[in-house]
Design an enzyme around this catalytic site. Structure first.
Site, PDB file in Angstrom:
ATOM      1  N   GLU A 225       0.821  -1.215   0.000  1.00 11.64           N
ATOM      2  CA  GLU A 225       0.000   0.000   0.000  1.00 11.64           C
ATOM      3  C   GLU A 225       0.855   1.265   0.000  1.00 11.64           C
ATOM      4  O   GLU A 225       0.381   2.351   0.310  1.00 11.64           O
ATOM      5  CB  GLU A 225      -0.957  -0.015   1.194  1.00 11.64           C
ATOM      6  CG  GLU A 225      -1.933  -1.170   1.099  1.00 11.64           C
ATOM      7  CD  GLU A 225      -3.007  -1.172   2.175  1.00 11.64           C
ATOM      8  OE1 GLU A 225      -3.122  -0.197   2.927  1.00 11.64           O
ATOM      9  OE2 GLU A 225      -3.728  -2.173   2.258  1.00 11.64           O
ATOM     10  N   LYS A 355     -15.225  -2.629   3.733  1.00 12.45           N
ATOM     11  CA  LYS A 355     -14.591  -2.949   2.453  1.00 12.45           C
ATOM     12  C   LYS A 355     -15.663  -3.619   1.609  1.00 12.45           C
ATOM     13  O   LYS A 355     -16.136  -4.709   1.963  1.00 12.45           O
ATOM     14  CB  LYS A 355     -13.444  -3.930   2.655  1.00 12.45           C
ATOM     15  CG  LYS A 355     -12.215  -3.364   3.370  1.00 12.45           C
ATOM     16  CD  LYS A 355     -11.284  -4.511   3.748  1.00 12.45           C
ATOM     17  CE  LYS A 355      -9.928  -4.040   4.191  1.00 12.45           C
ATOM     18  NZ  LYS A 355      -9.159  -5.150   4.821  1.00 12.45           N
TER      19      LYS A 355
HETATM   20  P1  PGA Z   1      -5.980  -6.271   2.697  1.00 12.96           P
HETATM   21  O1  PGA Z   1      -5.457  -5.328   3.834  1.00 12.96           O
HETATM   22  O2  PGA Z   1      -6.581  -5.476   1.640  1.00 12.96           O
HETATM   23  O3  PGA Z   1      -4.727  -7.012   2.291  1.00 12.96           O
HETATM   24  O4  PGA Z   1      -6.982  -7.202   3.373  1.00 12.96           O
HETATM   25  C1  PGA Z   1      -6.074  -4.159   4.251  1.00 12.96           C
HETATM   26  C2  PGA Z   1      -6.362  -4.209   5.729  1.00 12.96           C
HETATM   27  O5  PGA Z   1      -6.041  -5.204   6.405  1.00 12.96           O
HETATM   28  O6  PGA Z   1      -6.985  -3.292   6.239  1.00 12.96           O
HETATM   29 ZN    ZN Z   2      -7.123  -4.463   8.294  1.00 15.66          ZN
END
Ligand code: PGA
Ligand code: ZN
Length: 445
Positions: A225, A355
């Site tokens: 990220e 998400k």
């Molecule tokens: P991921 O990580 O997109 O790899 O799940 C993001 C997070 O853990 O917030």
């Molecule tokens: Zn997370």
């Protein structure tokens, strides 16, 4: 929130039908070079919308299923040709020619066609890009910005932008597992606008990069990220260095800029406990450790401090952090209304990490968001570690009045497309960031 504009059911855009003419999809690559799906929804009146979806690495066990081809000779099994075919064949055949009055009606049809609880038949990576592409096409047809379309789904328009929590350092599954702590993020608590927040964070990031170059004597490698990922000696060292970077940038740690951590504890939890350092910690000791961080560092938000199935201890963690830091559930909740209800009942968290691809349709993600809000929780809208250059997340976070937004660092275009979209929304609307409640107010949750 004061200033909220409740959109009445007599809103000018209700009562329309959106007739789908064609659904199509394409396999594209995400920021890790892995396949993902981009879908296009063409409406009968000629408006269309295209959307692509991200993919996680540090995933929760309860997430909706991402359908991968499994052919080891192609993208090591990660191909998405089956999901693409499900859009081009199954979904196009079933839905083209049909008219839907609302996003909810389309999403309901998608769920019915799949028929499983976790989108296992067609794949969330077939269903979600269609759900989002429809949202974009519908917003175009209505001649309104996408964030306004999302706000109408929620029934309320909040004239604010979410406060960004921005990755500074990474370990765990987003880097080389050099430290088990997955992400240390910075929260510009005094920034009033998105533009101001990004300028502040630029300074902190540059100071962190300089500090790491000096301390670790290496060219800086970035994690998935965009966070810096030097070989930290421990999780505590990540937090020490973050505070040092904030100070070097001329800010007061805990006053101007605070910290958030994504512990992602599921990923270093084993049968015998939490492998955070040389000593294996049981759940009590893990909570003690998290509390020490909150006491010692200006940490205002703790995500996944415990493992996703350590339900019994989550309410104790929340009680220990209350008033000082938010207790955020990501892997714990998986944007799943059933898991969120359980967490609300037992007081396991006070903030939902949202998400959309954990659940797989716009409507279900909204349901998760509303459920969290109905319990007085806060909502952090989040990108994934594998992203595309699509920017719908920025509109969704504004439309659904996210308190925070977590996109990653300010160094890679798949992250910047969202930050830059937030800047565009700021310029078009003049909306400020959601006020930061301050530590003392956190216990009002
Ligand atoms: P991921 O990580 O997109 O790899 O799940 C993001 C997070 O853990 O917030
Ligand atoms: Zn997370």
């Amino acid at each position: 929130m004061n200033n909220e504009d409740h959109m009445s059911s007599a809103a000018p855009h209700t009562g329309q039908m959106f007739r789908i003419q064609r659904l199509s999809a394409l396999e594209i690559l995400d920021s890790r070079g892995r396949p993902t799906v981009q879908a296009t929804c063409l409406l009968a009146d000629g408006c269309d919308g295209t959307a692509s979806i991200p993919s996680g690495a540090s995933t929760g066990a309860a997430e909706a299923l991402e359908l991968r081809d499994g052919d080891p000779r192609r993208f090591r099994g990660l191909g998405c040709r089956q999901a693409v075919a499900h859009v081009n064949d199954t979904l196009d055949r079933a839905l083209s020619g049909q008219a839907f009055p609302t996003q909810a009606a389309l999403d309901q049809a998608l769920r019915q066609l799949d028929g499983t609880a976790n989108k296992a038949r067609l794949g969330a990576n077939a269903i979600l890009p269609v759900s989002l592409a429809f949202a974009r096409a519908a917003s175009r047809r209505q001649g309104r910005p996408l964030h306004d379309y999302f706000a109408e789904l929620r029934g309320t328009r909040s004239p604010t932008l979410p406060r960004p929590a921005i990755n500074l350092f990474s370990g765990g599954k987003h880097a080389g597992s050099q430290s088990p702590l997955q992400d240390v993020l910075v929260v510009p608590v005094t920034a009033r606008t998105m533009a101001e927040a990004l300028a502040m964070i630029f300074e902190v990031y540059q100071c962190a990069a300089e500090l790491c170059a000096k301390q670790y004597g290496m060219r800086l490698l970035r994690a998935d990220e965009g966070g810096l990922a030097p070989p930290f000696a421990s999780a505590g060292a990540m937090l020490d260095d973050a505070v040092a970077a904030i100070r070097a940038a001329g800010f007061k740690a805990g006053e101007d800029v605070s910290l958030a951590v994504d512990v992602a504890a599921t990923h270093f939890h084993q049968r015998d406990g939490y492998h955070l350092g040389p000593r294996v910690l049981d759940s009590h000791q893990m909570i003690d450790q998290l509390e020490r961080w909150v006491e010692r560092y200006p940490v205002v938000s703790v995500e996944d401090g415990l493992a996703e199935e350590d339900w019994e201890y989550w309410p104790r963690l929340r009680a220990r952090l209350a008033g000082r830091a938010l207790t955020v559930g990501d892997d714990l909740l998986c944007t799943n209304p059933a898991r969120i209800s359980r967490a609300i009942q037992i007081g396991a968290a006070d903030t939902l990490l949202l998400k959309v691809n954990q659940i797989g349709t716009v409507t279900e993600a909204l349901e998760a968001c509303q459920l969290a809000r109905s319990a007085g929780w806060r909502v952090t809208i989040s990108a994934r570690s594998g992203e595309t250059e699509d920017d719908w997340l920025a509109d969704l976070a504004v439309g659904w009045a996210g308190d925070q937004i977590k996109i990653g660092s300010i160094t890679q275009s798949e992250r910047l497309s969202k930050y830059n979209r937030l800047l565009e929304i700021q310029a078009a609307t003049g909306w400020p960031l959601v006020p930061w409640p301050g530590r003392a107010k956190l216990d009002e949750l």
